[in-house]
Scaffold this motif. Structure first.
Motif, PDB file in Angstrom:
ATOM      1  N   LYS A   1      -0.421   7.754   7.287  1.00 13.84           N
ATOM      2  CA  LYS A   1      -1.696   7.381   6.671  1.00 13.84           C
ATOM      3  C   LYS A   1      -1.599   6.052   5.927  1.00 13.84           C
ATOM      4  O   LYS A   1      -2.618   5.441   5.591  1.00 13.84           O
ATOM      5  CB  LYS A   1      -2.166   8.473   5.723  1.00 13.84           C
ATOM      6  CG  LYS A   1      -1.285   8.655   4.494  1.00 13.84           C
ATOM      7  CD  LYS A   1      -1.847   9.737   3.576  1.00 13.84           C
ATOM      8  CE  LYS A   1      -0.998   9.900   2.315  1.00 13.84           C
ATOM      9  NZ  LYS A   1      -1.539  10.955   1.422  1.00 13.84           N
ATOM     10  N   TYR A   2      -0.361   5.605   5.654  1.00 13.27           N
ATOM     11  CA  TYR A   2      -0.169   4.351   4.919  1.00 13.27           C
ATOM     12  C   TYR A   2      -0.047   3.140   5.837  1.00 13.27           C
ATOM     13  O   TYR A   2      -0.328   2.010   5.421  1.00 13.27           O
ATOM     14  CB  TYR A   2       1.108   4.434   4.073  1.00 13.27           C
ATOM     15  CG  TYR A   2       1.088   5.481   3.000  1.00 13.27           C
ATOM     16  CD1 TYR A   2       0.394   5.276   1.813  1.00 13.27           C
ATOM     17  CD2 TYR A   2       1.772   6.690   3.177  1.00 13.27           C
ATOM     18  CE1 TYR A   2       0.397   6.231   0.815  1.00 13.27           C
ATOM     19  CE2 TYR A   2       1.778   7.662   2.186  1.00 13.27           C
ATOM     20  CZ  TYR A   2       1.091   7.427   1.010  1.00 13.27           C
ATOM     21  OH  TYR A   2       1.085   8.386   0.026  1.00 13.27           O
TER      22      TYR A   2
ATOM     23  N   THR B   1       1.831  -3.909  -6.811  1.00 20.04           N
ATOM     24  CA  THR B   1       1.222  -4.503  -5.631  1.00 20.04           C
ATOM     25  C   THR B   1       2.202  -5.452  -4.945  1.00 20.04           C
ATOM     26  O   THR B   1       3.232  -5.820  -5.496  1.00 20.04           O
ATOM     27  CB  THR B   1      -0.078  -5.253  -5.988  1.00 20.04           C
ATOM     28  OG1 THR B   1       0.204  -6.208  -7.014  1.00 20.04           O
ATOM     29  CG2 THR B   1      -1.138  -4.284  -6.459  1.00 20.04           C
TER      30      THR B   1
ATOM     31  N   ASP C   1      -2.591  -3.780  -2.365  1.00 20.50           N
ATOM     32  CA  ASP C   1      -1.974  -2.539  -2.810  1.00 20.50           C
ATOM     33  C   ASP C   1      -1.381  -1.811  -1.601  1.00 20.50           C
ATOM     34  O   ASP C   1      -2.126  -1.332  -0.741  1.00 20.50           O
ATOM     35  CB  ASP C   1      -3.028  -1.665  -3.498  1.00 20.50           C
ATOM     36  CG  ASP C   1      -2.448  -0.367  -4.050  1.00 20.50           C
ATOM     37  OD1 ASP C   1      -1.243  -0.109  -3.867  1.00 20.50           O
ATOM     38  OD2 ASP C   1      -3.218   0.395  -4.685  1.00 20.50           O
TER      39      ASP C   1
ATOM     40  N   TYR D   1      -0.091   1.063  -1.384  1.00 21.69           N
ATOM     41  CA  TYR D   1      -0.345   2.502  -1.400  1.00 21.69           C
ATOM     42  C   TYR D   1      -1.775   2.850  -0.977  1.00 21.69           C
ATOM     43  O   TYR D   1      -2.091   4.017  -0.777  1.00 21.69           O
ATOM     44  CB  TYR D   1      -0.075   3.064  -2.799  1.00 21.69           C
ATOM     45  CG  TYR D   1       1.365   2.962  -3.221  1.00 21.69           C
ATOM     46  CD1 TYR D   1       2.342   3.784  -2.653  1.00 21.69           C
ATOM     47  CD2 TYR D   1       1.775   2.036  -4.175  1.00 21.69           C
ATOM     48  CE1 TYR D   1       3.674   3.696  -3.029  1.00 21.69           C
ATOM     49  CE2 TYR D   1       3.104   1.938  -4.569  1.00 21.69           C
ATOM     50  CZ  TYR D   1       4.042   2.768  -3.988  1.00 21.69           C
ATOM     51  OH  TYR D   1       5.366   2.673  -4.373  1.00 21.69           O
ATOM     52  N   ASP D   2      -2.640   1.862  -0.866  1.00 21.45           N
ATOM     53  CA  ASP D   2      -4.030   2.088  -0.485  1.00 21.45           C
ATOM     54  C   ASP D   2      -4.325   1.346   0.807  1.00 21.45           C
ATOM     55  O   ASP D   2      -4.559   0.128   0.803  1.00 21.45           O
ATOM     56  CB  ASP D   2      -4.969   1.600  -1.594  1.00 21.45           C
ATOM     57  CG  ASP D   2      -6.434   1.808  -1.246  1.00 21.45           C
ATOM     58  OD1 ASP D   2      -6.735   2.381  -0.176  1.00 21.45           O
ATOM     59  OD2 ASP D   2      -7.293   1.371  -2.050  1.00 21.45           O
TER      60      ASP D   2
ATOM     61  N   GLN E   1      -6.820   1.125   2.517  1.00 22.29           N
ATOM     62  CA  GLN E   1      -8.174   0.574   2.591  1.00 22.29           C
ATOM     63  C   GLN E   1      -8.369  -0.620   1.668  1.00 22.29           C
ATOM     64  O   GLN E   1      -9.447  -1.235   1.663  1.00 22.29           O
ATOM     65  CB  GLN E   1      -9.201   1.660   2.242  1.00 22.29           C
ATOM     66  CG  GLN E   1      -9.109   2.910   3.111  1.00 22.29           C
ATOM     67  CD  GLN E   1      -9.214   2.611   4.588  1.00 22.29           C
ATOM     68  OE1 GLN E   1     -10.060   1.822   5.011  1.00 22.29           O
ATOM     69  NE2 GLN E   1      -8.355   3.238   5.385  1.00 22.29           N
ATOM     70  N   SER E   2      -7.365  -0.953   0.883  1.00 18.01           N
ATOM     71  CA  SER E   2      -7.521  -2.042  -0.077  1.00 18.01           C
ATOM     72  C   SER E   2      -7.691  -3.371   0.655  1.00 18.01           C
ATOM     73  O   SER E   2      -7.059  -3.625   1.684  1.00 18.01           O
ATOM     74  CB  SER E   2      -6.311  -2.107  -1.008  1.00 18.01           C
ATOM     75  OG  SER E   2      -5.125  -2.394  -0.287  1.00 18.01           O
TER      76      SER E   2
END
Length: 628
Positions: free
Chosen positions: A183-184, A233, A299, A301-302, A304-305
């Motif tokens: 997912k990452y 980040t 980021d 970890y996100d 979608q960032s």
């Protein structure tokens, strides 16, 4: 001369070390809990325990010391998540390349999972992809070898091979694996949506037909080295962006535009993208080049960032960003402009970091002061502020506002009289002492020396070391830490010789790792023959003792290294294996799209293979700490 002598500065630095470097500063510089770093130091007080390896002359393998193992881990074209596999004939489409590892791996960093932990068995690897080998990326070649078959799809494939890869990695039963699907996992390319922030956001010089507000841009490219912020980040740095843009020299334009384009060496492209993408034709989009050459934050970890280009850090050929935290928790970001006779910069945030994680703290990088370094005699230096309205940064000298100063940071540094350096590349900060190390790769064009660049010409490079009382200081002391080369070149290396230092990293124990980038035009012949293939060495900063730890395959650059928190696994990137060494060309060996593996067939060594940049996983056979 500054009021404080070198000795006084050092004494002040040492007196503060328990608060600044061994406290929060040490945690932030090492990106691991202080207790873990202290435990490693207690268990392994000797920085280097491995037996140095010999130079490798035209050997098409990665070599590491006895007792260590090197495994190919993640190659150009490998799927990021559950995407398509690599076709050895390079027939993957542009859409497939967007789901695969990019080409020419560069800087790399490990992020533990879960976020804000020091887990050493599960995490994310984030890495840059700098540029392309046009003889290798297509079945029949790019615009140079096959102009008649060059298409818009080929352009997009080349753009999708740029940028950044993020993969999830996990150790199960003692073996490291790439987690697929993840997912990452994600790719950033030259076509990814990005935002522009900071003082230059919305500036007239950043506006284009597609983006009349000057706040959104497609893509990042020529991603060289990196940085990691204290809030978690990733910073990816856009280096030689000038190799992508063209213009017709016969086309009329104003003298000011000519001057600005010349200062950034715009006008020649290694690529042919302008044929199908008007963004890279400056006659059609004269501001597009101003939208590259920045530090980009996102980021990891996100997934979608949206990445953000932080313009407060200035526009130039950024190599990497090294972070140091001041006593008041303001953040200092050090960066070199990797070109001959360019500069070393430091950005200091206006506000302090509150010590908590979270990507929103990236806004700290939008407000502050960008400085450029002047290296004076007797080991003294000054950070000069690039602030509009000061020190000649005024309309009469071609600067309209602070955004203009940052967009044309090179010209602003010229105005301030900063010290012209010999290709300043990676910068790294010692986790205990706060000392800052800088690699100066070479400068064959230097005809006049200055205190910080003492060779004329500088063919082999050197390392600088400087000290500051605090990360916010505008004064510093400095010294030449080592002159690279052989004894006959006046080198000052204590141990195994090397030339053209480039990548740098100081690990959690305080061991300095140095990677080299000898040009393929010099490698393996003449006075450079003694250095062999490019390599990575370990250096004790206290004594200068140097041991060769790794050598790369034919034609490669060794660049990018990261190590997980327990220091028992290291990842190193091997870039452009098979870049044609001149010594082989003189033997009549010719590389082409029809013979892509003429110089190197690493890492696959298949009959139908082609060289592929790759990440190499390094472990110690006894499971111990790397370097011991």
């Amino acid at each position: 001369m500054l009021e404080n002598s070198f000795d006084n500065l050092i004494q002040k630095q040492l007196s503060r070390r328990s608060v600044l470097q061994f406290g929060l500063g040490a945690m932030l510089a090492s990106a691991m809990p202080l207790s873990s770093a202290a435990t490693i130091l207690q268990l392994h007080p000797q920085l280097m325990g491995f037996k140095a390896i010999s130079v490798a002359d035209l050997l098409d393998e990665v070599v590491v010391p006895e007792g260590y193992r090197a495994e190919v881990f993640y190659r150009w074209g490998d799927p990021v998540s559950d995407g398509p596999v690599f076709n050895m004939d390079a027939s993957n489409s542009a859409a497939e390349q967007a789901l695969q590892a990019g080409m020419h791996h560069d800087a790399i960093h490990f992020y533990s999972l879960p976020a804000d932990s020091a887990n050493s068995d599960h995490g994310l690897l984030v890495m840059n992809h700098e540029y392309l080998d046009l003889d290798v990326i297509h079945t029949d070649g790019s615009h140079t070898h096959a102009p008649e078959t060059y298409t818009a799809d080929k352009v997009v494939k080349e753009q999708n091979a740029h940028g950044v890869s993020l993969i999830e990695v996990k150790r199960d039963n003692g073996q490291w694996q790439i987690v697929r699907p993840s997912k990452y996992a994600r790719r950033l390319t030259a076509n990814s949506e990005m935002q522009i922030s900071g003082p230059a956001a919305g500036h007239d010089l950043l506006k284009t037909h597609a983006d009349p507000e000057g706040k959104n841009v497609l893509g990042t490219l020529n991603n060289c080295a990196n940085g990691k912020t204290p809030w978690g980040t990733y910073l990816t740095c856009e280096e030689n962006f000038h190799y992508y843009f063209v213009f017709d020299p016969k086309h009329p334009r104003d003298a000011e535009t000519e001057r600005r384009w010349k200062r950034y060496k715009l006008g020649f492209s290694y690529y042919g993208w302008q044929q199908f993408d008007s963004r890279f034709d400056l006659d059609k989009e004269p501001n597009e080049a101003n939208r590259f050459g920045w530090v980009v934050e996102f980021d990891p970890y996100d997934p979608q960032s949206i990445p953000v280009k932080r313009t407060a850090l200035g526009r130039f050929a950024h190599e990497n960003v090294a972070i140091k935290v001041a006593a008041d928790n303001r953040i200092a970001c050090y960066s070199g402009d990797d070109a001959r006779f360019e500069y070393i910069y430091k950005f200091v945030t206006r506000d302090s970091w509150d010590g908590t994680p979270g990507a929103h703290h990236g806004k700290l990088l939008d407000e502050g002061v960008l400085f450029v370094a002047r290296f004076d005699d007797e080991g003294i230096g000054v950070w000069l502020p690039l602030i509009y309205g000061q020190n000649g940064l005024i309309p009469e000298n071609g600067f309209s506002d602070q955004g203009d100063v940052l967009i044309h940071a090179r010209a602003a540094a010229d105005q301030l009289g900063a010290t012209k350096m010999d290709r300043p590349e990676w910068i790294t900060v010692h986790p205990e002492t706060g000392e800052v190390f800088v690699s100066l790769t070479n400068n064959s064009e230097r005809s006049e020396t200055n205190p910080a660049n003492p060779r004329q010409p500088n063919l082999y490079g050197h390392l600088l070391r400087f000290n500051e009382v605090d990360a916010t200081s505008t004064e510093f002391t400095w010294e030449v830490f080592v002159l690279a080369g052989g004894e006959e070149h006046g080198a000052t290396i204590n141990g195994d010789i090397f030339a053209n230092p480039d990548g740098l990293m100081i690990d959690q124990r305080g061991l300095l790792w140095v990677q080299t980038d000898i040009s393929s035009s010099k490698m393996n012949e003449g006075e450079f023959a003694q250095f062999g293939n490019n390599q990575m060495l370990a250096v004790n900063p206290a004594t200068g003792e140097t041991r060769r730890f790794l050598t790369g395959p034919v034609g490669c650059e060794v660049t990018g290294v990261t190590i997980k928190p327990d220091m028992k696994t290291m990842w190193v990137n091997i870039q452009h294996p098979g870049e044609m060494p001149a010594v082989l060309e003189k033997r009549g060996i010719v590389k082409s799209p029809q013979n892509p593996s003429a110089a190197s067939n690493w890492p696959d060594h298949l009959p139908n293979g082609r060289p592929r940049s790759a990440t190499v996983l390094i472990t110690k056979e006894d499971g111990g700490v790397i370097g011991t």
